[in-house]
Design an enzyme around this catalytic site. Structure first.
Site, short mmCIF file in Angstrom:
data_model
loop_
_atom_site.label_atom_id
_atom_site.label_comp_id
_atom_site.label_asym_id
_atom_site.label_seq_id
_atom_site.Cartn_x
_atom_site.Cartn_y
_atom_site.Cartn_z
N GLY A 15 0.77 -1.24 0.00
CA GLY A 15 0.00 0.00 0.00
C GLY A 15 0.81 1.29 0.00
N ASN A 17 1.43 3.10 -2.66
CA ASN A 17 0.65 4.03 -3.49
C ASN A 17 -0.54 4.59 -2.72
OD1 ASN A 17 1.57 4.41 -6.39
ND2 ASN A 17 1.84 2.20 -6.12
N MET A 93 -4.54 -6.90 -6.95
CA MET A 93 -4.08 -7.99 -7.81
C MET A 93 -5.23 -8.89 -8.28
SD MET A 93 -1.08 -7.02 -7.81
CE MET A 93 -0.15 -8.26 -8.66
N ARG A 94 -6.35 -8.26 -8.64
CA ARG A 94 -7.48 -9.01 -9.18
C ARG A 94 -7.94 -8.36 -10.47
NH1 ARG A 94 -7.94 -13.57 -7.31
NH2 ARG A 94 -10.15 -13.69 -7.83
N LEU A 95 -8.38 -9.20 -11.42
CA LEU A 95 -8.96 -8.62 -12.63
C LEU A 95 -10.40 -8.20 -12.32
CD1 LEU A 95 -7.65 -11.08 -15.36
CD2 LEU A 95 -6.93 -8.70 -14.94
N ASN A 110 -6.17 2.58 -12.67
CA ASN A 110 -5.18 1.62 -12.19
C ASN A 110 -3.79 2.19 -12.40
OD1 ASN A 110 -4.14 -0.96 -11.31
ND2 ASN A 110 -3.71 -1.44 -13.45
N HIS A 112 0.22 0.99 -13.17
CA HIS A 112 0.97 -0.17 -13.66
C HIS A 112 2.45 0.21 -13.75
CE1 HIS A 112 1.63 -3.88 -15.85
NE2 HIS A 112 2.39 -3.19 -16.70
N GLN A 176 8.16 7.23 -8.82
CA GLN A 176 7.38 7.98 -9.81
C GLN A 176 5.89 7.63 -9.71
OE1 GLN A 176 8.76 10.48 -11.42
NE2 GLN A 176 10.60 9.88 -10.30
C1 GRF Z 1 3.04 -1.12 -7.63
O1 GRF Z 1 4.25 -1.27 -8.33
C2 GRF Z 1 1.88 -1.05 -8.58
O2 GRF Z 1 2.19 -0.38 -9.76
C3 GRF Z 1 1.62 -2.50 -8.86
O3 GRF Z 1 1.79 -3.13 -7.61
C4 GRF Z 1 2.69 -2.38 -6.81
C5 GRF Z 1 1.96 -2.05 -5.55
O4 GRF Z 1 2.75 -1.39 -4.64
N1 GRF Z 1 0.34 -2.68 -9.49
P1 GRF Z 1 2.08 -0.77 -3.33
O5 GRF Z 1 1.20 -1.84 -2.71
O6 GRF Z 1 1.31 0.45 -3.73
O7 GRF Z 1 3.26 -0.45 -2.46
#
Ligand code: GRF
Length: 219
Positions: A15, A17, A93-95, A110, A112, A176
């Site tokens: 988490g 982000n 991590m789910r579609l 999302n 990526h 970033q």
């Molecule tokens: C990030 O690199 C994001 O782009 C990817 O999974 C990672 C999650 O990191 N989808 P966090 O849980 O936000 O630290």
């Protein structure tokens, strides 16, 4: 004071982000509030971060649902109850199924850790390194029915260095991610994002984009 955009954040992992978005909301550089954090993983660090910040959060364990659509219906119900207007997937991590997409059309983002459309899917920092790409980066995009295929909102580019490992490249990209996800959310909150086919146009004044990059540098 104008009403703040209500965000629902979905996360499966540590988490960071989510934390960047929490911090930017708290300091006021995003005109939004996180109304709810949902994780499919009871041990997600993201849940702990939400609790610490006093944000309403819950775990909906996908393993308790026989079908993806049933899980999505449960998630959508919680998001609706919390009055969520924008859903941000932050390491979720789910579609996403049609059920979810139809509930929040044009309202799911999302992040990526690669420069889409290069390297969709999983383990993409390693794939960029193995491929020999000179640049990688990250992408915030609207979510559609595909895997990492939706219209692109914002990207940041980082160089791939000769001595990079998967870890060092991931860390450079993650820094970033923490910049561009809050920016994408703020542009949405300001009502400045217009989806036209595959393109996302940013309305209103903005500084000129930076010049072209070369790696290795040309001089
Ligand atoms: C990030 O690199 C994001 O782009 C990817 O999974 C990672 C999650 O990191 N989808 P966090 O849980 O936000 O630290």
């Amino acid at each position: 004071m104008a009403k703040k955009l209500r965000i629902g954040a979905l996360a499966s992992g540590g988490g960071t982000n989510l934390q960047a978005i929490i911090d930017r909301c708290q300091e006021g550089s995003i005109d939004a509030e996180i109304a709810l954090v949902i994780s499919n993983n009871p041990d997600a660090g993201a849940l702990e971060r939400a609790r610490k910040a006093g944000i309403h959060c819950c775990c909906i364990d996908h393993r308790q649902f026989p079908q993806r659509e049933d899980f999505d219906r449960a998630v959508v119900a919680q998001l609706r109850e919390a009055g969520v207007e924008l859903v941000v997937l932050a390491g979720f991590m789910r579609l996403i199924s049609q059920v979810f997409l139809e509930a929040f059309p044009g309202r799911i983002m999302n992040i990526h850790p690669a420069l889409l459309p290069a390297f969709p899917g999983l383990h993409v920092q390693r794939k960029a390194l193995e491929y020999g790409a000179r640049f990688s980066g990250c992408t915030v995009h609207f979510v559609d029915g595909g895997c990492d295929t939706g219209p692109i909102i914002i990207q940041a580019v980082v160089p791939v260095l000769d001595d990079d490992t998967e870890e060092s490249l991931s860390a450079r990209i993650l820094q970033q991610e923490h910049r561009i996800y809050p920016r994408a959310i703020q542009l949405f909150a300001e009502g400045r994002l217009r989806i036209e086919g595959r393109r996302v146009l940013v309305e209103g004044p903005q500084p000129p984009a930076s010049a072209a990059l070369c790696n290795p540098p040309t001089e």
